[in-house]
Design an enzyme around this catalytic site. Structure first.
Site, PDB file in Angstrom:
ATOM      1  CB  CYS A   1       2.073   3.787  -8.840  1.00 33.04           C
ATOM      2  SG  CYS A   1       3.521   3.002  -8.161  1.00 33.04           S
TER       3      CYS A   1
ATOM      4  CG  HIS B   1       3.910   5.956  -2.257  1.00 32.96           C
ATOM      5  ND1 HIS B   1       4.533   4.900  -2.884  1.00 32.96           N
ATOM      6  CD2 HIS B   1       4.750   6.345  -1.279  1.00 32.96           C
ATOM      7  CE1 HIS B   1       5.678   4.654  -2.289  1.00 32.96           C
ATOM      8  NE2 HIS B   1       5.844   5.525  -1.312  1.00 32.96           N
TER       9      HIS B   1
END
Lengths: 325, 631
Positions: free
Chosen positions: A203, A161
Site C-alpha cells: 500500500c 504491508h
C-alpha cells in the site's frame, strides 16, 4: 553595432557548446552501444516482509518473482530470497510443501528445488540493510551475502504491508524510505551496482522510492500516496488471497517473456493500467540513465552471459612465470 | 498371548561404488509397516571418503573426492570439527503404538532443529568461535536459521551426546525448537548425494509427500575416522544421512483422489453393514481389514529411476529380522509381496513385468541392471493379510516412556513435571538432559521426586533415584541453564520429577515479532545407558548408550507487554497535559467576572464599527512608516 557583437559572441558560444555535446554523444554512443546495458552479472533480492498465514499472498508474490528470475536464468547463488514466514509447510496449508499464486493451482511455486536464504525471524530491517550494504561479521557465509560489484544489475523486489514512506517487517518494525535511499547511496559509493530495478508492491508503495537520490536506479511501485494496493483473487480451498494485483499483472506479462526476448521495460510498464492494478502504479525514471523503452527486460530479470575483457596485459603468461620465480 | 508379530519389511537398495581409492556410497530404503495403516520409511545413505594423510593440506584432500561432498569437508577442516550431527524433525512419533524409534533413536531429533559437534580447540573460547563460524556456514548451507545459535542457547553436554571427554575436544550442542522443516532443507541434503536425486532411491525424494507425513526426521552425521590399518597417520570421512518418515497409507492414498479433506461422497462410502445402517447413517468399515496394496510412487509421488551411472546397482528387499535377530517365519512372510514393475517407454507394449519372484534367500529383491537406457521402476507393495494384524512385539516396545509438561498458569512462574514410566522388569539407568533458556530461572532446590508403582500406589524405595547431577546455572543473556541428571528408574514404577521456575521479563527488543504465540522450549533428551562391567571400581563408571528418546517441545508464555502501549501512553499523557495546561493557563491570565460587570464593560468600551477599524489601520500604517524613516 554593440548588440551585433554580443549576438555574434553568443552564437559562437552556442556553436561550441553544441559541437562538444555532439562529440560527447558520439563517444557515449560508441561506448554504450546505443543505450545497451553495460552490466556483466545479474542479481536478485526478493523480500517478503510479512509474517502470519493470512499474508500468504506476499509469500506467493515473492515466490512468483523467484520462479520468474530463475526461469530467465539467474542462478540460485545469485538470488537472495527472504521469506518472513513459512507457508509451504505451515500446518494450515492444505497442500504441504506447495505454494500457489493462482486459484487454478497450475504452478507450484515452491516446487522441488528452492533455496531460501533468509527465513522467519531472520528477515529483519537490520539484516536487509546489512545485505544491501554488505556489512557483516566475518562469520557470515557467502551464500547469504549480496556479492555484487560495479557491473551488477540488481533486481530488488519487496512486498508486504506498507504506508506513507515505510514498509513493515514481520508486523513488528518498519523500514523508512530514507533508510532505503541511504542504503542505496551507500551501495553506489561502494560501487556495488551498475543499475538497480526497484519494484515494490505494498500500500502507498510509491512513497517508498520518493527519497532515492543515487544514480541509475529505476523504481516501480504499485500505488501512490493514500492509495491501497489490492489483492487479485482468493483461493477458497487455501482460504486466503493468493496474489496481489500489481504482481499478478507483472507476472501476466513476464510469463510470456523468455531468455531471448526483446521486450523492454516500457512494454511491461504499459500494462500498469488503473483497470488492471486498481491503483496508480508509479514509475520513477529521473535517476535512470537510459530510456526505459530501450531497456530490455532481461537486463534485470534475466542473467547476462556477456563477458567484457578489459586491460589485458600483452604477455600475461610471462607475468605469471615471473611471479612464480 | 497371541503375538502376531510385526511384519517389518525391509526393501533396500544397495548401490555401491567402489572405484577411487576406497571411497564408497551405499543407499538403502527400508519400509516397515506400523499399526493402524501407518508405514515407516527410512532412506539411508552412507558415503565414505577415501583415506588420506591427516596432515595433508586441504587442496590435496579435495582433489581426492568425487563422491564425497567436499563442501562439507572444507567447513570441517576450517573449523577443526571432528564430528557433526544435525537433526531436522517435525511431527510426532507415537511410541505407545509404534514402538521404539528407528535406529534406537540415534538418528532422530527433537522437534525443530538440533545440532551438536565435537570441535578440536585449545580452549573453550576458541571452540566457541569455531562453533559460531560453523553454525553460520551451515545456516547458508542448509537454508535454516542456524545462525541464531549463539552463546545464549549453546551448551556443553557432560554425559549425553557421546561425550568422550578427550583432551582438547569440546562437545557443543544447541537446538532451535521453533524452526520449520520444509523443502528448502531437503534440497541441500539431496545435493550432498552423488546421485543428486536423479537416480537410485534418492529419486523418490519429493518434498510434497515427505512433508505431508505424520513424522519427518532427517539426520546428518559426519564423522572423521582415524584409520588404523595403514602405517601412516591417515583419516577418512564418513557421512550418514537418514530420512525417516511415517505415512498414514490410507490417508496418503485418498489424498491422490481428493487432495483436500472433504467428506466422501455418499456413493463412495464403504459402510459397515454389521452396524446400524440406513440412508442417513453409515459407519465406515475398517479400511485396514481388507489388506492394502499400493504402488510406492503413490506414497512417494515419484517413480524410481535407474541411471547407467550407478552401474552395478542392486536393489533388494528383505523381510526384517525381528529385534531378537530371528527371521520372520516363512508363512508370515507371505503376507507381504513386493513386485517390481518396469515402466516401459513404449506405450503400446504397456507395462512389462520383469520380475516377480518376491524375495530371495537374503530377503533381498534384485532388479536386473539396465545400463543401456535410463529406466523408471515402479514398485508395488502388497499387504495381503489384514493390516490389523500388525502388532508391536514386546521386543520392539520402548523400555521407558518419558513425558514432560509445564505446570502452573501464572505469567510470572511455573514448573516442570517430568514423568518416567518404566513398565519393564529391570531397573533402567538413564541420563536426562535438558537445556533451558535463561529467561526461565530454575529453582533446583524445589526439585521433588515422587515414586509410584504402575497402579499409582505410593511406594517407598530406599535407593536413590538421582545418582548424579551436572547443573550449569543460566546467566542472563549469556548462557542457558543446563541440567543433566544420571538416574536409575526402578522396575515397574512411575517416577515423577517436579521443579519450579520463575519467568523473567524480557527487554522490549528481545521479544520476537509474534511474542504472543509463546516461547518454544526444546525437547529434553533421555539417553538409556548400560554401565560397562569393569574390574576397577573407579568413578565415574564407563557406560554405553543403547537408546535415545526425546520429549516433545513445550510452549511457555512469558509476560508479554502490549507493544502499542508506549504510543498509547504518549498519546494519553499528552492529552492530559494539554488539558491541564489549558486550564491552568486560562486561570492564570483570565479574569472571571459576572455577567452584569461584563455588560457594563461592554458599554464603556468603544464601539467596534467600520470607522473604528479604519482608524486602527491608519494608526498602524503611520507607526510603521515612522519606524522605517527612523531606520
Amino acid at each position: 553595432m554593440r548588440y551585433l557583437q554580443i549576438l555574434l559572441l553568443f552564437q559562437t558560444l552556442l556553436l561550441s557548446v553544441l559541437s562538444i555535446s555532439s562529440e560527447d554523444e558520439a563517444k557515449i554512443g560508441t561506448f554504450y552501444n546505443e543505450d545497451a546495458s553495460t552490466h556483466t552479472n545479474n542479481w536478485a533480492v526478493l523480500v517478503s516482509t510479512s509474517r502470519f498465514w493470512f499474508n500468504y499472498r506476499h509469500m506467493a508474490n515473492v515466490l512468483s518473482m523467484y520462479r520468474t528470475v530463475k526461469r530467465l536464468g539467474i542462478p540460485d547463488s545469485q538470488i537472495i530470497l527472504m521469506l518472513a514466514d513459512d507457508v509451504a509447510c505451515n500446518s494450515r496449508n492444505a497442500f504441504p510443501g506447495a505454494v500457489f499464486n493462482n486459484a487454478d493451482r497450475g504452478i507450484d511455486l515452491y516446487g522441488e528445488n528452492v533455496e531460501v536464504d533468509y527465513r522467519g525471524y531472520e528477515v529483519t530491517v537490520e539484516n536487509f540493510i546489512r545485505l544491501l550494504t554488505d556489512r557483516w561479521g566475518p562469520e557470515q557465509p557467502r551464500s547469504k551475502r549480496l556479492l555484487t560489484d560495479e557491473n551488477s544489475n540488481i533486481f530488488i523486489y519487496m512486498t508486504g504491508h506498507g504506508g506513507d514512506e515505510f514498509l513493515k517487517f514481520q508486523d513488528a518494525e518498519e523500514i523508512g524510505s530514507h533508510d532505503l535511499a541511504d542504503a542505496f547511496e551507500q551501495m553506489y559509493e561502494k560501487k556495488r551496482y551498475n543499475e538497480i530495478l526497484f519494484m515494490i508492491d505494498t500500500c502507498q508503495a510509491n512513497t517508498m522510492y520518493s527519497k532515492f537520490y543515487s544514480p541509475n536506479i529505476l523504481a516501480v511501485g504499485s500505488s501512490e500516496l493514500d492509495e491501497s494496493s489490492y489483492s487479485h483473487h482468493s483461493d477458497v480451498e487455501i482460504g486466503v488471497a493468493v496474489i496481489d494485483r500489481f504482481t499478478y499483472y507483472n507476472l501476466d506479462f513476464l510469463e510470456n517473456v523468455n531468455k531471448n526476448s526483446n521486450k523492454t521495460l516500457q512494454n511491461l510498464f504499459d500494462t500498469y493500467t488503473f483497470e488492471n492494478v486498481h491503483s496508480h502504479a508509479g514509475i520513477r525514471t529521473d535517476l535512470f540513465r537510459r530510456n526505459v523503452s530501450n531497456v530490455l527486460l532481461t537486463d534485470f530479470f534475466g542473467s547476462v552471459s556477456k563477458v567484457v575483457v578489459d586491460g589485458v596485459e600483452d604477455d600475461l603468461l610471462s607475468l605469471i612465470n615471473f611471479s612464480k620465480r | 498371548m497371541l503375538l502376531l508379530s510385526i511384519l517389518p519389511l525391509f526393501f533396500c537398495s544397495v548401490l555401491a561404488i567402489r572405484s577411487d581409492g576406497g571411497s564408497s556410497f551405499a543407499e538403502e530404503l527400508s519400509l516397515t509397516p506400523l499399526p493402524n495403516g501407518h508405514l515407516h520409511t527410512n532412506f539411508n545413505f552412507n558415503i565414505t571418503s577415501s583415506e588420506f594423510a591427516s596432515q595433508s593440506n586441504s587442496s590435496s584432500i579435495i582433489s581426492n573426492f568425487n563422491i564425497f561432498p567436499n563442501s562439507l569437508i572444507n567447513l570441517l577442516s576450517q573449523t577443526n570439527t571432528k564430528n557433526l550431527s544435525i537433526r531436522f524433525t517435525s511431527g510426532y512419533w507415537n511410541s505407545e503404538s509404534w514402538g521404539k524409534l528407528p535406529h534406537d533413536g540415534h538418528t532422530s531429533g527433537g522437534n525443530g532443529l538440533e545440532l551438536w559437534a565435537k570441535i578440536e580447540a585449545s580452549s573453550k573460547e576458541e571452540a566457541f568461535t569455531n562453533w559460531r563460524f560453523l553454525v553460520n556456514s551451515l545456516s547458508g548451507f542448509f537454508c535454516a536459521s542456524l545462525n541464531f545459535i549463539d552463546e545464549t542457547i549453546t551448551t556443553f553436554p557432560e554425559y549425553s551426546f557421546g561425550n568422550t571427554h578427550d583432551q582438547g575436544i569440546y562437545l557443543l550442542r544447541a537446538a532451535l525448537p521453533r524452526e520449520p522443516i520444509c523443502t528448502e532443507n531437503l534440497t541441500p541434503i539431496i545435493k550432498l548425494l552423488p546421485t543428486k536425486g536423479r537416480a537410485g532411491i534418492s529419486s523418490l525424494l519429493d518434498g510434497h509427500k515427505l512433508f505431508d507425513s505424520k513424522w519427518v526426521s532427517t539426520s546428518i552425521d559426519l564423522n572423521t575416522i582415524d584409520s588404523h590399518n595403514s602405517q601412516e597417520d591417515s583419516i577418512y570421512y564418513k557421512l550418514v544421512i537418514n530420512l525417516n518418515n511415517v505415512f498414514n497409507v490410507p490417508m496418503s492414498l485418498s489424498k491422490i483422489k481428493r487432495p483436500l479433506p472433504k467428506p466422501i461422497p455418499g456413493e463412495e462410502l464403504n459402510c459397515d453393514y454389521d452396524k446400524f445402517y440406513d440412508a442417513y447413517h453409515c459407519f465406515p468399515s475398517n479400511v485396514y481389514n481388507e489388506g492394502l496394496s499400493f504402488d510406492l510412487d503413490k506414497i512417494f509421488g515419484r517413480k524410481l529411476k535407474i541411471d547407467e551411472k550407478i552401474g552395478d546397482s542392486k536393489i533388494c528387499a528383505y523381510v526384517n529380522k525381528t529385534a531378537n535377530g530371528e527371521l520372520i517365519p516363512e508363512n508370515e512372510k507371505q503376507n507381504w509381496e513386493l513386485q517390481g514393475v518396469l515402466s516401459s517407454q513404449n506405450k503400446e507394449t504397456g507395462h512389462l513385468l520383469f520380475a516377480y519372484a518376491g524375495l530371495d534367500e537374503n530377503n533381498c529383491y534384485s532388479i536386473p541392471n539396465k545400463p543401456e537406457k535410463r529406466e523408471e521402476f515402479d514398485y508395488k507393495l502388497e499387504l495381503k493379510n489384514s493390516y490389523n494384524n500388525i502388532r508391536i512385539s514386546d521386543e520392539d516396545k520402548p523400555k521407558i516412556y518419558v513425558s514432560r509438561s509445564i505446570t502452573g498458569y501464572e505469567l510470572d512462574k511455573g514448573g516442570f513435571r517430568i514423568v518416567f514410566k518404566n513398565p519393564g522388569d529391570e531397573d533402567i539407568d538413564l541420563i536426562y538432559f535438558e537445556s533451558l533458556p535463561w529467561y526461565l530461572r530454575l529453582y533446583l532446590n524445589s526439585l521433588k521426586i515422587v515414586q509410584k508403582s504402575l497402579d499409582q500406589q505410593d511406594t517407598v524405595n530406599n535407593e536413590e533415584i538421582i545418582k548424579d547431577i551436572s547443573y550449569v546455572t543460566a546467566i542472563d543473556r549469556q548462557r542457558p541453564a543446563k541440567l543433566e541428571m544420571v538416574m536409575k528408574i526402578p522396575k515397574q514404577s512411575i517416577i515423577t520429577v517436579t521443579y519450579s521456575f520463575d519467568k523473567s521479563l524480557l527487554l522490549y527488543s528481545e521479544y520476537p515479532p509474534d511474542a504472543n504465540h509463546g516461547f518454544e522450549l526444546e525437547s529434553a533428551v533421555v539417553t538409556l545407558i548400560k554401565y560397562q562391567e569393569s574390574t576397577s571400581t573407579s568413578e565415574p563408571k564407563e557406560f554405553d548408550p543403547y537408546y535415545v528418546l526425546r520429549t516433545s517441545t513445550l510452549l511457555v508464555s512469558l509476560p508479554t507487554p502490549d507493544f502499542s502501549m508506549p504510543y498509547n501512553v504518549i498519546i494519553l499523557t499528552s492529552t492530559i497535559m494539554a488539558l491541564i495546561f489549558g486550564t491552568v493557563f486560562n486561570l492564570l491570565i483570565k479574569r472571571i467576572i459576572s455577567e452584569e460587570d461584563y455588560e457594563k464593560l461592554l458599554e464603556q468600551a468603544p464601539k467596534k464599527n467600520l470607522q473604528y477599524f479604519i482608524a486602527l489601520l491608519k494608526s498602524k500604517v503611520k507607526s510603521t512608516f515612522q519606524k522605517s524613516k527612523k531606520d
